[in-house]
Structures are given as structure tokens and as C-alpha cells.
Write an enzyme that holds these catalytic residues in place. Structure first.
Site, PDB file in Angstrom:
ATOM      1  CG  PHE A 152      -4.470 -11.975  -5.725  1.00  0.00           C
ATOM      2  CD1 PHE A 152      -3.658 -12.051  -6.854  1.00  0.00           C
ATOM      3  CD2 PHE A 152      -4.752 -10.709  -5.223  1.00  0.00           C
ATOM      4  CE1 PHE A 152      -3.131 -10.916  -7.462  1.00  0.00           C
ATOM      5  CE2 PHE A 152      -4.236  -9.567  -5.814  1.00  0.00           C
ATOM      6  CZ  PHE A 152      -3.423  -9.673  -6.943  1.00  0.00           C
ATOM      7  CG  HIS A 168      -1.604  -8.837  -2.715  1.00  0.00           C
ATOM      8  ND1 HIS A 168      -2.902  -8.491  -2.382  1.00  0.00           N
ATOM      9  CD2 HIS A 168      -0.826  -8.166  -1.844  1.00  0.00           C
ATOM     10  CE1 HIS A 168      -2.896  -7.654  -1.360  1.00  0.00           C
ATOM     11  NE2 HIS A 168      -1.642  -7.438  -1.013  1.00  0.00           N
ATOM     12  CG  HIS A 257       1.166  -2.718  -0.599  1.00  0.00           C
ATOM     13  ND1 HIS A 257       0.911  -3.533  -1.676  1.00  0.00           N
ATOM     14  CD2 HIS A 257       0.616  -3.327   0.460  1.00  0.00           C
ATOM     15  CE1 HIS A 257       0.236  -4.594  -1.287  1.00  0.00           C
ATOM     16  NE2 HIS A 257       0.047  -4.492   0.015  1.00  0.00           N
ATOM     17  N   GLY A 290      -6.671  -5.026  -8.891  1.00  0.00           N
ATOM     18  CA  GLY A 290      -8.064  -4.788  -8.553  1.00  0.00           C
ATOM     19  C   GLY A 290      -8.555  -5.898  -7.643  1.00  0.00           C
ATOM     20  CG  HIS A 313      -2.331  -1.117  -1.572  1.00  0.00           C
ATOM     21  ND1 HIS A 313      -3.453  -0.376  -1.294  1.00  0.00           N
ATOM     22  CD2 HIS A 313      -2.415  -2.224  -0.785  1.00  0.00           C
ATOM     23  CE1 HIS A 313      -4.172  -0.996  -0.372  1.00  0.00           C
ATOM     24  NE2 HIS A 313      -3.571  -2.117  -0.049  1.00  0.00           N
ATOM     25  N   GLY A 314      -4.117  -0.734  -4.672  1.00  0.00           N
ATOM     26  CA  GLY A 314      -5.204  -1.611  -5.093  1.00  0.00           C
ATOM     27  C   GLY A 314      -6.508  -0.850  -5.149  1.00  0.00           C
ATOM     28  N   GLY A 316      -8.993  -0.847  -2.717  1.00  0.00           N
ATOM     29  CA  GLY A 316      -9.396  -0.262  -1.441  1.00  0.00           C
ATOM     30  C   GLY A 316     -10.802  -0.687  -1.066  1.00  0.00           C
ATOM     31  CE  LYS A 383      -9.312 -13.583  -2.453  1.00  0.00           C
ATOM     32  NZ  LYS A 383      -8.286 -12.522  -2.582  1.00  0.00           N
TER      33      LYS A 383
END
Length: 385
Positions: A152, A168, A257, A290, A313-314, A316, A383
Site C-alpha cells: 500500500f 509498504h 521484514h 495495520g 511486521h503488521g 497478520g 493499493k
């Protein structure tokens, strides 16, 4: 923290039985030292659990690093505040960014602008470029492109209403092909081994195959870093155009990551593979996004030795992409994204916030891994479908 075994420590309060079993299989490999660490965002992955930190002596498992080598996040705090955005059409900014950065899988640049060409020139000089050219000769045109899935670009506000730019992404198609190539080589070399999962095939340190993989890893990690830098330049340019003032980069943070580095933990010199985990040494800046429509976090590491100085890393995933498409509706996604300029497409149903673990739960689990410095709330979300 939960001690599952002497070889596996877990920080995830939400952990599916299949994910636990997968992690236990990885932890059973004979070269794991001193133990694996599962992060709060841990979930089932290909080869090894996403959200796992895997220290190995004398070997690396390519599938445990993953296929998006060097994937990570970049963030920039600007001089702007919410007041600078007030009353403006943020949908127009969404459109500007969407046109400036190629989005979605398989979509790349049609030509290279000067900044991208300079970054490509750097990559041509690095060891590993021959491997990259051998698997994807279009890689120069991929630099500066986002991809799809959970990648994103966002414009966000922090708790003080300061404007942040956040993105990201990773090493795109070329990283995927490099990873896939070396995963196949590892599987071929381990064809006579009794593996609990064929994706746990490893490469042995000291072999030509191991050295070639390390070379490819280094190149792809640098590609991913430069890819994000190129996109951030373009996003900053579009924000500058939108607001009529050049972006001042007051704070810049970058972290990845999906990678392997040589590190020392609890007396062991290891190859540390972070698959869906960030480095969180004491005082080290980090970023934990998030899901779309929820908060992201700027953090600083606490240097937890048992967690191998790592952090999530986020959020999940909590549901697979297929399950998310069956479970969630476009109407509910529209409701959850109210007040945010976004792509407004059914293509993003599998990125519904509830397809992921609650990010506040993940951050609560990570309280002894990182300290939260800033909480970011997105106002623009871009996105690829």
C-alpha cells in the site's frame, strides 16, 4: 510470552493450531539455534510461518525467508498538518498517486525517469545482478512499482495531526523469481532428506549454492530498498503538487521484514531469517502497519533478547484471501473505509480489516518488544488490485 518448547517461544495470543504445528515443524530442524521466536502477528505461511524469527547455524532455509525478499516499509513525517488537508478533495490526491506509481501485480513502468535510472544504475553494479537478469530481464522497469495484496501507499495523520507518508512493498517480480529459483535448488539438494515439509529444504553454508543464494538475497534486498525510495519520491512529489508546497522530510524511517542477516543472539553466531518480522534492537526505529482502515505505528525497539531482538511486521492474517471474499461484503468494507480516500473496488475485499488480526491486540502482545512512538490514521489509501 508463551514457551511452546525449548526451541520455540511465542508472543501471539491469537495462534491457529495449524500455525502452531507449522512453527513446531520448523523449530524441529537440527540447525535451529538457540530457538525460534513467533511474533504477535504469526500466521500460516508457505514453507515457514509468517511472523517468525528463525536463527540457523550453518544453513539457511530459502522458503523461510519467503518469496518477497526485502519487503518492508518506509515512512516520512512531513511539515504539513491536518489543517493543510482540510477542505481539499483527497480523492484527487489518491488519483495523482495512483497515476504516478504503477500499481498491481505485473504492472511496471513504461519508461524510466531519471531518479529510477540512477537507482537502476546502482543495481547494475552490485553482485547478483547477473542472477536477476537471468530470471527477469524486465527488472529495471519494475523499480518504482507497488504490486498488489497487502502492499500500500498511505497518507496518514498522527496523534498530533501531523501528515505522514507511509508505504509498504518489496522486491516485486524479480525478487519472487530469485527466491523461487533458490527454493527449487534447495529442494533438489534435499531430495533424499526426510523433511517434515519439503519447503523446509535448506542450503548448507560453504557450498556454491549457499553463496549464490546469499548473493541473490543481498541484491534483492537492495532492490526492495531502492524500489520503496523511488516510490516515496513520487508520492512526495504528488503531495507537493497537491498542496502547492514542497514536502520537507522531517523524519524518515525504513525497515524490511523478509530477509536474512548474520547476527549474534544469546551467544550463538547465526544466520537470522526474519519472515514477516522486523529488527527491534534497543533504540532502533521501526514501522508496524495495520490493515486498511485501521491504525499503523511508528515504534522503537526494546531489544528483547528472548525475541531475538525482533517485533511484528503488521497485523497478520486471520482469514485466507479466499475466506475473506466469502465472509465480507463490499457494503461493510465501504463502511469501514468511511472518511478515507481509497480505490473503492470489490478487488480489495480480501484486504478487509477483519481478514487480519486486530492490530491493537497485536500491539498489546508486542508491548515487551517495542515502544509505540506514534499512532497513524490513514486518510488516503492506495493499493493495487
Amino acid at each position: 510470552m508463551e514457551k511452546i518448547s525449548d526451541r520455540l517461544l511465542n508472543w501471539a495470543s491469537i495462534l491457529e493450531p495449524t500455525t502452531r504445528l507449522q512453527a513446531e515443524r520448523t523449530a524441529s530442524m537440527p540447525f535451529i539455534r538457540p530457538h525460534m521466536a513467533l511474533m504477535p502477528d504469526a500466521h500460516l505461511g508457505k514453507g515457514a510461518t509468517v511472523g517468525s524469527v528463525i536463527p540457523t547455524e550453518g544453513a539457511i532455509i530459502p522458503a523461510a525467508v519467503g518469496v518477497d525478499i526485502g519487503c518492508g516499509m518506509d515512512a516520512v513525517r512531513t511539515q504539513f498538518t491536518a489543517g493543510d488537508l482540510h477542505g481539499r478533495n483527497l480523492g484527487a490526491l489518491h488519483g495523482q498517486i495512483s497515476r504516478a506509481v504503477p500499481l498491481s501485480a505485473g504492472r511496471y513502468n513504461k519508461k524510466l525517469r531519471d531518479s529510477a535510472a540512477a537507482r537502476v544504475a546502482e543495481l547494475w553494479e552490485l553482485p547478483g545482478v547477473g542472477q536477476a537478469d537471468g530470471v527477469a530481464d524486465t527488472w529495471p522497469m519494475q523499480l518504482g512499482s507497488l504490486g498488489s495484496g497487502n502492499h500500500f501507499i498511505e497518507v496518514s495523520l498522527d496523534e498530533a495531526d501531523r501528515v505522514w507518508l507511509f508505504l509498504h512493498s518489496g522486491s516485486r517480480g524479480v525478487g519472487n523469481r530469485l527466491a523461487s529459483k533458490h527454493i527449487r535448488i534447495a529442494q533438489q539438494r534435499c531430495r533424499d532428506e526426510h523433511l517434515p515439509d519439503r519447503d523446509l529444504a535448506w542450503l548448507e553454508e560453504g557450498t556454491p549454492e549457499f553463496d549464490a543464494y546469499i548473493e541473490a538475497l543481498g541484491w534483492a534486498q537492495r532492490f526492495a530498498f531502492l524500489n520503496r525510495a523511488e516510490m516515496m519520491d513520487r508520492v512526495a512529489e504528488q503531495v507537493s503538487r497537491f498542496l502547492g508546497t514542497e514536502v520537507a522530510r522531517q523524519v524518515e524511517i525504513s525497515c524490511h521484514h523478509n530477509y536474512t542477516e548474520r547476527e549474534t543472539h544469546l551467544g550463538h553466531d547465526v544466520w537470522l531469517s526474519r519472515k514477516g518480522a522486523i529488527s527491534a534492537r534497543r533504540g532502533q526505529d521501526g514501522l508496524i502497519p495495520g490493515s486498511m482502515g485501521t491504525a499503523s505505528y511508528v515504534v522503537v525497539g526494546r531489544g528483547n533478547p528472548d525475541a531475538l531482538m525482533s517485533a511484528p511486521h503488521g497485523a497478520g492474517r486471520n482469514h485466507s484471501r479466499g475466506a475473506a471474499r466469502r465472509l465480507f461484503t463490499r457494503a461493510d468494507l465501504d463502511r469501514r473505509m468511511k472518511g478515507i480516500a481509497w480505490g473503492r473496488s470489490d478487488a480489495f475485499l480480501d484486504e478487509h480489516p477483519d481478514a487480519y488480526k486486530p492490530i491493537d491486540r497485536v500491539m498489546a502482545d508486542a508491548a515487551d518488544l517495542v515502544e509505540v512512538r506514534h499512532t497513524l490514521r490513514q486518510v488516503v489509501n492506495v493499493k493495487g488490485d
